[in-house]
Design a protein around this motif. Sequence first.
Motif, PDB file in Angstrom:
ATOM      1  N   LEU A  29       0.852  -1.180   0.000  1.00 30.77           N
ATOM      2  CA  LEU A  29       0.000   0.000   0.000  1.00 30.77           C
ATOM      3  C   LEU A  29       0.885   1.226   0.000  1.00 30.77           C
ATOM      4  N   ILE A  31       0.554   5.172   0.282  1.00 30.26           N
ATOM      5  CA  ILE A  31      -0.336   6.287   0.609  1.00 30.26           C
ATOM      6  C   ILE A  31       0.391   7.574   0.261  1.00 30.26           C
ATOM      7  N   HIS A  62      -6.039  13.097  -0.598  1.00 33.62           N
ATOM      8  CA  HIS A  62      -4.716  13.525  -1.050  1.00 33.62           C
ATOM      9  C   HIS A  62      -4.889  14.907  -1.662  1.00 33.62           C
ATOM     10  N   ASP A  67      -7.894  11.735  -5.855  1.00 34.79           N
ATOM     11  CA  ASP A  67      -7.745  10.397  -5.273  1.00 34.79           C
ATOM     12  C   ASP A  67      -7.943  10.478  -3.760  1.00 34.79           C
ATOM     13  N   TYR A  68      -8.409   9.383  -3.185  1.00 37.01           N
ATOM     14  CA  TYR A  68      -8.538   9.332  -1.733  1.00 37.01           C
ATOM     15  C   TYR A  68      -8.434   7.888  -1.254  1.00 37.01           C
ATOM     16  N   TYR A  69      -8.329   7.743   0.064  1.00 43.46           N
ATOM     17  CA  TYR A  69      -8.224   6.443   0.716  1.00 43.46           C
ATOM     18  C   TYR A  69      -9.357   6.336   1.722  1.00 43.46           C
ATOM     19  N   GLU A  81      -9.261   1.177   1.093  1.00 37.44           N
ATOM     20  CA  GLU A  81      -9.592   1.265  -0.322  1.00 37.44           C
ATOM     21  C   GLU A  81      -8.919   2.499  -0.895  1.00 37.44           C
ATOM     22  N   GLU A  82      -8.103   2.286  -1.890  1.00 35.15           N
ATOM     23  CA  GLU A  82      -7.465   3.395  -2.600  1.00 35.15           C
ATOM     24  C   GLU A  82      -8.336   3.675  -3.824  1.00 35.15           C
ATOM     25  N   ARG A  84      -8.996   5.878  -7.056  1.00 36.25           N
ATOM     26  CA  ARG A  84      -8.340   6.770  -8.011  1.00 36.25           C
ATOM     27  C   ARG A  84      -9.375   7.306  -8.985  1.00 36.25           C
ATOM     28  N   ARG A  89      -9.824   1.259  -8.388  1.00 34.31           N
ATOM     29  CA  ARG A  89      -9.917   1.036  -6.948  1.00 34.31           C
ATOM     30  C   ARG A  89      -9.069  -0.180  -6.600  1.00 34.31           C
TER      31      ARG A  89
END
Length: 150
Positions: A29, A31, A62, A67-69, A81-82, A84, A89
């Motif tokens: 992962l 981040i 971010h 994008d987020y996590y 879950e990443e 984009r 995902r």
Amino acid sequence: MKNTLSCSVTIDLDSGDGEIIVSDRKQTLIISIGLSAITLRNFFSDLSDLYTYKKTKFKLEHYGSSDYYLFVRDSNMIRIEEVRKPGGREVYKFNLRDFLHTFERGFQKFFEKLKKDGMLPLDDGMDDFMYPVNKDVTDPFNSFSKNLKK
């Protein structure tokens, strides 16, 4: 079985952009964070809340990107879950306790290196509001670290 998780932290002290890499034998992962001075203080607080069941999920954005996590606690597991944009995902799963302790050790090493290099503690009078590892970052980290030891 020995914990196989590892964590490394890199933060550009000029731009505030950073990267946290957590990996085990099966998954890695990465981040990406922007505006560390803001992102990290909230991140440490959210992780503490996840650990103590004050929250069961939170979103880490971010800055500078769509994008987020998404971090979700599911009993003794953490699912990250990443997401984009515009699409894509990736899902990562770790033992919650192992993940948080490994994460904490990664940041401990990062802060220790900054101390060794003379970058921490910050000099009195230094305008540290947007410095990536200011007191608004280190205090929530110390609180997060203390929570893990309870």
